[in-house]
Motif scaffolding. Sequence first.
Motif, mmCIF file in Angstrom:
data_model
loop_
_atom_site.group_PDB
_atom_site.id
_atom_site.type_symbol
_atom_site.label_atom_id
_atom_site.label_comp_id
_atom_site.label_asym_id
_atom_site.label_seq_id
_atom_site.Cartn_x
_atom_site.Cartn_y
_atom_site.Cartn_z
ATOM 1 N N SER A 1 0.851 -1.194 0.000
ATOM 2 C CA SER A 1 0.000 0.000 0.000
ATOM 3 C C SER A 1 0.880 1.235 0.000
ATOM 4 O O SER A 1 1.944 1.239 0.623
ATOM 5 N N LEU A 2 0.395 2.262 -0.673
ATOM 6 C CA LEU A 2 1.086 3.549 -0.658
ATOM 7 C C LEU A 2 1.124 4.087 0.777
ATOM 8 O O LEU A 2 0.097 4.096 1.457
ATOM 9 N N VAL A 3 2.288 4.503 1.229
ATOM 10 C CA VAL A 3 2.411 5.127 2.559
ATOM 11 C C VAL A 3 3.111 6.465 2.426
ATOM 12 O O VAL A 3 3.963 6.651 1.554
ATOM 13 N N LEU A 4 2.750 7.409 3.297
ATOM 14 C CA LEU A 4 3.269 8.770 3.204
ATOM 15 C C LEU A 4 3.612 9.319 4.580
ATOM 16 O O LEU A 4 2.958 9.010 5.584
ATOM 17 N N ALA A 5 4.630 10.175 4.608
ATOM 18 C CA ALA A 5 4.894 11.121 5.687
ATOM 19 C C ALA A 5 4.802 10.557 7.100
ATOM 20 O O ALA A 5 3.938 10.957 7.877
ATOM 21 N N PRO A 6 5.695 9.626 7.486
ATOM 22 C CA PRO A 6 5.706 9.134 8.867
ATOM 23 C C PRO A 6 6.213 10.199 9.838
ATOM 24 O O PRO A 6 7.004 11.053 9.457
ATOM 25 N N ARG A 7 5.737 10.147 11.102
ATOM 26 C CA ARG A 7 6.178 11.096 12.147
ATOM 27 C C ARG A 7 6.336 10.354 13.458
ATOM 28 O O ARG A 7 5.436 9.610 13.857
ATOM 29 N N PHE A 8 7.452 10.606 14.151
ATOM 30 C CA PHE A 8 7.711 9.946 15.429
ATOM 31 C C PHE A 8 6.858 10.513 16.550
ATOM 32 O O PHE A 8 6.542 11.705 16.575
ATOM 33 N N SER A 9 6.577 9.647 17.527
ATOM 34 C CA SER A 9 6.020 10.117 18.803
ATOM 35 C C SER A 9 7.144 10.771 19.596
ATOM 36 O O SER A 9 8.325 10.551 19.319
ATOM 37 N N PRO A 10 6.812 11.571 20.606
ATOM 38 C CA PRO A 10 7.846 12.279 21.375
ATOM 39 C C PRO A 10 8.815 11.327 22.075
ATOM 40 O O PRO A 10 9.932 11.723 22.400
ATOM 41 N N THR A 11 8.411 10.087 22.297
ATOM 42 C CA THR A 11 9.330 9.131 22.906
ATOM 43 C C THR A 11 9.974 8.223 21.868
ATOM 44 O O THR A 11 10.789 7.375 22.214
ATOM 45 N N GLY A 12 9.607 8.370 20.617
ATOM 46 C CA GLY A 12 10.265 7.635 19.542
ATOM 47 C C GLY A 12 9.815 6.189 19.397
ATOM 48 O O GLY A 12 10.343 5.463 18.565
ATOM 49 N N ASP A 13 8.831 5.756 20.171
ATOM 50 C CA ASP A 13 8.433 4.348 20.099
ATOM 51 C C ASP A 13 7.245 4.114 19.168
ATOM 52 O O ASP A 13 6.935 2.979 18.837
ATOM 53 N N LYS A 14 6.600 5.181 18.738
ATOM 54 C CA LYS A 14 5.474 5.041 17.818
ATOM 55 C C LYS A 14 5.671 5.951 16.606
ATOM 56 O O LYS A 14 6.377 6.956 16.686
ATOM 57 N N VAL A 15 5.004 5.583 15.529
ATOM 58 C CA VAL A 15 5.079 6.376 14.298
ATOM 59 C C VAL A 15 3.662 6.564 13.761
ATOM 60 O O VAL A 15 2.902 5.603 13.649
ATOM 61 N N LEU A 16 3.326 7.803 13.462
ATOM 62 C CA LEU A 16 2.083 8.105 12.749
ATOM 63 C C LEU A 16 2.411 8.191 11.263
ATOM 64 O O LEU A 16 3.473 8.685 10.893
ATOM 65 N N TYR A 17 1.507 7.723 10.422
ATOM 66 C CA TYR A 17 1.723 7.866 8.986
ATOM 67 C C TYR A 17 0.390 7.754 8.272
ATOM 68 O O TYR A 17 -0.641 7.465 8.879
ATOM 69 N N THR A 18 0.424 7.983 6.974
ATOM 70 C CA THR A 18 -0.776 7.891 6.152
ATOM 71 C C THR A 18 -0.627 6.689 5.232
ATOM 72 O O THR A 18 0.421 6.517 4.618
ATOM 73 N N SER A 19 -1.645 5.850 5.170
ATOM 74 C CA SER A 19 -1.594 4.674 4.303
ATOM 75 C C SER A 19 -2.863 4.573 3.463
ATOM 76 O O SER A 19 -3.949 4.950 3.904
ATOM 77 N N TYR A 20 -2.702 4.031 2.252
ATOM 78 C CA TYR A 20 -3.826 3.777 1.358
ATOM 79 C C TYR A 20 -4.295 2.323 1.467
ATOM 80 O O TYR A 20 -4.875 1.781 0.526
ATOM 81 N N GLU A 21 -4.027 1.711 2.606
ATOM 82 C CA GLU A 21 -4.369 0.310 2.813
ATOM 83 C C GLU A 21 -5.815 -0.022 2.445
ATOM 84 O O GLU A 21 -6.105 -1.080 1.894
ATOM 85 N N THR A 22 -6.743 0.875 2.760
ATOM 86 C CA THR A 22 -8.159 0.623 2.455
ATOM 87 C C THR A 22 -8.539 1.124 1.074
ATOM 88 O O THR A 22 -9.695 1.011 0.670
ATOM 89 N N GLY A 23 -7.582 1.694 0.364
ATOM 90 C CA GLY A 23 -7.888 2.324 -0.909
ATOM 91 C C GLY A 23 -8.060 3.826 -0.772
ATOM 92 O O GLY A 23 -8.083 4.546 -1.767
ATOM 93 N N PHE A 24 -8.195 4.285 0.468
ATOM 94 C CA PHE A 24 -8.374 5.705 0.743
ATOM 95 C C PHE A 24 -7.351 6.121 1.790
ATOM 96 O O PHE A 24 -7.059 5.341 2.701
ATOM 97 N N PRO A 25 -6.774 7.314 1.690
ATOM 98 C CA PRO A 25 -5.750 7.695 2.667
ATOM 99 C C PRO A 25 -6.338 7.837 4.074
ATOM 100 O O PRO A 25 -7.352 8.506 4.256
ATOM 101 N N GLN A 26 -5.693 7.153 5.014
ATOM 102 C CA GLN A 26 -6.115 7.212 6.401
ATOM 103 C C GLN A 26 -4.886 7.254 7.290
ATOM 104 O O GLN A 26 -3.840 6.715 6.932
#
Lengths: 445, 170
Positions: free
Chosen positions: A211-236
Amino acid sequence: MRLKQLLGYALFAGLTALSPLMAPTAMAEGPLRIEITDGVIEPLPFAVPAFQDDGGGAGNYASNIARLVAADLAGTGLFREVPSSAYISSITSFASPVAYEDWRAINAQALITGAVSQSGGNLTVKFRVFDVFSGQQLGEGLQFGGSASSWRRMAHKVADIVYSRITGETGYFDSRVVFVSESGPKNARRKRLGIMDFDGANVQYLTDSSSLVLAPRFSPTGDKVLYTSYETGFPQVYVLDVASVGRRALTSKEGEMSFAPRFSPDGTRVVYSLSAGGNTDIFTMNVNGGGEQRLTSAPSIETAPSYSPDGQYIVFESDRSGTQQLYIMSANGGEARRISFGPGRYGTPVWSPRGDLIAFTKQNAGRFHIGVMRTDGSEERLLTASFLDEGPSWSPNGRVIMFTRESQGADGAPALYSVDISGRNLRRVVTDGPASDPAWSPLLK
Amino acid sequence: MKSYALTAVLVGVLAVAGCSKSPMNAGNGFGADAGAGAIVPGSASDPTSPAYFQQTIGDRVLFAVDQSSLSPEGIDLLTKQSAWLMENPAFTAVIEGHADEQGTREYNLALGARRASAVQNFLIERGVAPNRLKTVSYGKERPLEICSDETCYSRNRRAVTVLAASGLTS
C-alpha cells in the motif's frame, strides 16, 4: 590515578537498556568552545586516535568506534578532523598523561581518547575529552556499556557528549530517522516505511510496499510512528508501534480522507487534516481513539499542522488568502495569525524543538526552498534551493534540518538531505535507494 | 436462425476477449463479420461497457494549475458521464483526484480532494445518486506522465472516474 575519575555508569544490557548516561557536567571555562550562533565559523580541529583495546578482543570495536565518533563530529561541519598521518605522538595507554605539546603542534584543539573492552558479548567504552591548548581535561571521563551489536549507538553517545561539551548544546547523533523508501518508475512508485540511524545505518523496514504510505512522524518518545496509508484504498492515518510493527487505523470514516498527522508534545493527542466533501480542515483526536475536535472550519485548504514544543499552539498552512501561507493558532483552534508574507507560497511548517523557529517549504519563481523564520514571521532565511525540496524535519537539538530533494524529469527520484540552520553543510543522507519524507526521532534514551 | 447466429458470434467474441489484452482489436475483427451495428459486449463498441465509458465518453477531466473548477470541455464530458451513469445503474464509481508534482505532498492531497469533489458534485447535480460515487485523492503520488514540464503536468492535473461493477459498499 586518572581512571578513578571515570564515573562507573556501566549498564550491561541489551540495546533498549543502554540507559541514560549522566548529564554532561558543567562546561569547562576555557577557550575550547564553539559559539555556533555566529554566522560564519571556522571548523574546530580535533583528533580522535583509535581507542585502546582494553581486552577481550575489542580491537576492531576500539578503532571503529573512534572512526564513527570522528565521522559524527566532522559531519556537523562544525569540526574538522586532523588526520592520523599528522600525529606526532600516539596514545599507547588510556591512563597515561597526554603530551599536550604534540597535539598543539598539529593544531588539534580537541583531543578525544578512549578505550574499549569486551566481555561476554558486551562492550565497555571509556573516553575523555581534552582541551589541548589550555592543557586540561574537558569535563570528566565517562564509562558506559552495552551489547557489542550496539557499538554504533555507543559511538554516537560518545560523539553526542563531546559535541555537547564543546558547543554547549545537546547533540543529535544517537537518534533515528523514519522515512519512506521508494522503488519503481515514477508513474508506479512503490513506497514502504523504513527506519534507520540518523546517519543511514541499520535500516529496517516497517511496512511492505503493498500500500502507498506517506509522511511518517515519530512520537515524542520515539516508540510510535504516525503515517498515512492507502491500505483501504483511501488515505487514512495509522499509528504503528516501532518495536512490534503492529499498526492500527486512527480514522476510518466512510467518505473521508485523513493525512498529515503529528503527535502533540505530550504524545497523547494527534493533530491531522481531514478532507470531506473536497474541503480539508484540521482536527485533533486522542492517540488511543476518540476525542475528536475540529480546529478549523473554512472552505479553504488547512493542512500540515505542527505543535509548538509547549503544546500551546499549532502552526499550519492554509490557502484562505488565495495562496498557501503559514498561520499560527491556539492548540484549541480559534483565530489564526498569518506569519508568512514574502513572495511565493509557504507550506509544511514545522516548529523547532527549541521553540524559536519554524521550518517550512517555500515555492517561488519555479524553485523550491527549505527555509526558517521566527515564530512571528520575522527573519525569514532560505537555506536551500532546487527543483523540488520539501518536508523539513528538525534534529532533536534544533540545529539541523533533514528534508526531501527530488530530482527533475522522467528519471527523477527523491533523496534525503540535511542542512545546518545556518544554511551551511548541505549533505546527502546515504540510503539504499530513493527515499523521501524523513522524520527525525528525539534523542534515544 | 439469425438470432442464433448472432449468439454464436457473441460467444466467440467473449472467448477471444477473455484472453486478449486488447478487446478493441477483438471487437473490430468480429464486428466486421457480424455487420454494422453489431455489439461486442464489454468492448468499447458496447455502450454499456466500462471500456465505452473510458474510451468513447472519456473518463477524465483536466484542470488548470492549482485550480479545481471545471472547464467548459470538462463540463461537456461530465454531462455525458452523468447521462451514462444514469443509464447504467449497475455501476458505481470512485473519482480519483490528482495533482502535478509542483507542490508539497500535503497540499496536493488536499488539492486532489477538491478536484475529485468538484467532479462528484457535478455528477450528483446531474442526477447521479450520491451513494454511487466515492472520491479519493492521490495528490502527486500517481502521475500519469513522468516528464517535468507543462506537457506532462497538464495531463497529470486530472480527475478520473473509475467504474466498478455493482455493489454500493466497498
